[in-house]
Design an enzyme around this catalytic site. Structure first.
Site, PDB file in Angstrom:
ATOM      1  N   ARG A 172     -57.447  12.515  38.806  1.00  0.00           N
ATOM      2  CA  ARG A 172     -57.132  11.419  39.719  1.00  0.00           C
ATOM      3  C   ARG A 172     -57.818  10.106  39.367  1.00  0.00           C
ATOM      4  O   ARG A 172     -57.169   9.061  39.281  1.00  0.00           O
ATOM      5  CB  ARG A 172     -57.506  11.810  41.161  1.00  0.00           C
ATOM      6  CG  ARG A 172     -56.691  12.958  41.705  1.00  0.00           C
ATOM      7  CD  ARG A 172     -57.255  13.465  43.013  1.00  0.00           C
ATOM      8  NE  ARG A 172     -58.551  14.108  42.835  1.00  0.00           N
ATOM      9  CZ  ARG A 172     -59.269  14.618  43.827  1.00  0.00           C
ATOM     10  NH1 ARG A 172     -58.826  14.529  45.064  1.00  0.00           N
ATOM     11  NH2 ARG A 172     -60.422  15.206  43.592  1.00  0.00           N
ATOM     12  N   ASP A 222     -55.964  16.484  44.622  1.00  0.00           N
ATOM     13  CA  ASP A 222     -56.190  16.828  43.219  1.00  0.00           C
ATOM     14  C   ASP A 222     -54.971  17.571  42.662  1.00  0.00           C
ATOM     15  O   ASP A 222     -54.608  18.631  43.174  1.00  0.00           O
ATOM     16  CB  ASP A 222     -57.426  17.725  43.121  1.00  0.00           C
ATOM     17  CG  ASP A 222     -57.870  17.937  41.692  1.00  0.00           C
ATOM     18  OD1 ASP A 222     -57.149  17.501  40.765  1.00  0.00           O
ATOM     19  OD2 ASP A 222     -58.933  18.551  41.489  1.00  0.00           O
TER      20      ASP A 222
END
Length: 147
Positions: free
Chosen positions: A8, A119
């Site tokens: 990310r 995530d």
């Protein structure tokens, strides 16, 4: 900032860097990304993150690193991906004298109000694409607010 700095946060960093470059304000910004943990230090971003960025014409040479005390004293903003990152960072910042960084969720800037950037590590290409789109929306809104 994310847990491992390979999915990310490198996407967010690359997106933000491209935005400030496109807007010709890159000399006003120091942009980096880091991890809360030391799991992946020195590793390149996840191949799926790189491929997602490449599909959007963005390259990155980022290598994972862990958040340091200096980060809290150097950066104006530390933007993170989820509640557990936020908690960990606030706890770390309490141990730092002269913490000047404002610690916030990047998702707090999302016009579509998706507060958490999940995530995508255990997901698929589509999940990486979702992260990319969230990062674009949030980074644009953050840049407009902090101009």
């Amino acid at each position: 900032v994310s847990i491992g700095n390979i999915c990310r946060s490198p996407i967010a960093e690359a997106v933000f860097r491209k935005l400030v470059t496109d807007e010709k304000v890159e000399n006003k910004w120091m942009t980096d990304s880091a991890a809360v943990s030391d799991w992946n230090v020195g590793r390149s971003p996840d191949p799926r993150a790189l491929s997602c960025l490449r599909n959007h014409g963005i390259e990155t040479a980022h290598k994972a690193r862990q958040v340091t005390k200096d980060d809290f004293q150097t950066f104006d903003y530390i933007l993170c991906m989820d509640e557990s990152n936020l908690r960990d960072l606030k706890r770390k910042s309490n141990q730092v004298k002269d913490c000047k960084a404002k610690i916030e969720l990047l998702g707090a800037y999302d016009p579509q109000k998706q507060l958490i950037i999940e995530d995508p590590y255990y997901g698929n290409e589509k999940d990486f694409e979702t992260v990319y789109e969230q990062c674009v929306r949030c980074c644009k809104a953050f840049l407009e607010k902090s101009h």
